[in-house]
Design a protein around this motif. Sequence first.
Motif, mmCIF file in Angstrom:
data_model
loop_
_atom_site.group_PDB
_atom_site.id
_atom_site.type_symbol
_atom_site.label_atom_id
_atom_site.label_comp_id
_atom_site.label_asym_id
_atom_site.label_seq_id
_atom_site.Cartn_x
_atom_site.Cartn_y
_atom_site.Cartn_z
ATOM 1 N N ARG A 5 0.808 -1.231 0.000
ATOM 2 C CA ARG A 5 0.000 0.000 0.000
ATOM 3 C C ARG A 5 0.839 1.279 0.000
ATOM 4 O O ARG A 5 0.301 2.382 0.039
ATOM 5 C CB ARG A 5 -0.954 -0.003 1.191
ATOM 6 N N THR A 10 2.692 4.367 -1.364
ATOM 7 C CA THR A 10 2.563 5.127 -2.608
ATOM 8 C C THR A 10 3.923 5.299 -3.267
ATOM 9 O O THR A 10 4.974 5.251 -2.613
ATOM 10 C CB THR A 10 1.957 6.525 -2.376
ATOM 11 N N GLU A 38 -2.365 14.997 -1.925
ATOM 12 C CA GLU A 38 -2.393 13.547 -1.723
ATOM 13 C C GLU A 38 -3.719 12.913 -2.160
ATOM 14 O O GLU A 38 -4.104 11.859 -1.686
ATOM 15 C CB GLU A 38 -2.038 13.170 -0.283
ATOM 16 N N SER A 71 2.006 10.452 -8.631
ATOM 17 C CA SER A 71 2.684 9.458 -7.792
ATOM 18 C C SER A 71 2.016 9.276 -6.438
ATOM 19 O O SER A 71 2.259 8.283 -5.765
ATOM 20 C CB SER A 71 4.159 9.816 -7.617
ATOM 21 N N CYS A 72 1.145 10.203 -6.050
ATOM 22 C CA CYS A 72 0.417 10.025 -4.790
ATOM 23 C C CYS A 72 -0.734 9.026 -4.946
ATOM 24 O O CYS A 72 -1.220 8.493 -3.951
ATOM 25 C CB CYS A 72 -0.111 11.351 -4.256
ATOM 26 N N THR A 93 -0.445 6.402 -7.222
ATOM 27 C CA THR A 93 0.146 5.190 -7.774
ATOM 28 C C THR A 93 0.898 4.472 -6.666
ATOM 29 O O THR A 93 1.631 5.109 -5.898
ATOM 30 C CB THR A 93 1.128 5.563 -8.906
ATOM 31 N N LEU A 94 0.717 3.188 -6.591
ATOM 32 C CA LEU A 94 1.448 2.404 -5.602
ATOM 33 C C LEU A 94 2.827 2.062 -6.146
ATOM 34 O O LEU A 94 2.993 1.835 -7.351
ATOM 35 C CB LEU A 94 0.682 1.134 -5.260
#
Length: 170
Positions: free
Chosen positions: A25, A27, A46, A64-65, A67-68
């Motif tokens: 989980r 990020t 976020e 990117s916040c 996307t894992l």
Amino acid sequence: MPAERMDVELSVNGRDYTRRQVEARRTLADFLREDLSLTGTHLGCEHGACGACTVLIDDAPVRSCLTLAVQANGTRIRTVEGLGTDGELHAVQKAFKQHHALQCGFCTPGFLTASVALLEENPSPTELEVREWLSGNICRCTGYQFIVDAVLAAAAELRERRGAGTGSPA
């Protein structure tokens, strides 16, 4: 119940990384900032709304916040730290400086990476195309005109370099 963990292998700014047992989980933004110490990617909302955390995954702009890190396994990532080459700023970075397209700088990494993606996809964008492309990035300090002017100036410089035969994208 323990959190699921996975190995992550990816390339960031031309350097290969392997991290073992990354929490599923986590990020990508936290992975870049905390695990790889690449703090140029900023976290704003976020929630994927502000664009400050934009990075390029296989040349596509991604929040990117949202996307894992495990989703980025096997990909090639560019962050703001990887835009320039050989110690030189990318043309977009130079244009932002020359056109006063930043103030506090918090949103700047997201605008820069998104702008680079635009110019790689469309080397001759119109002002409207720049505005539409960057509409998902929010700046709370500037009027957007300086940002748009900077992207258009960078586009012109990159086209001129290509026409002169240097071939350098930076």
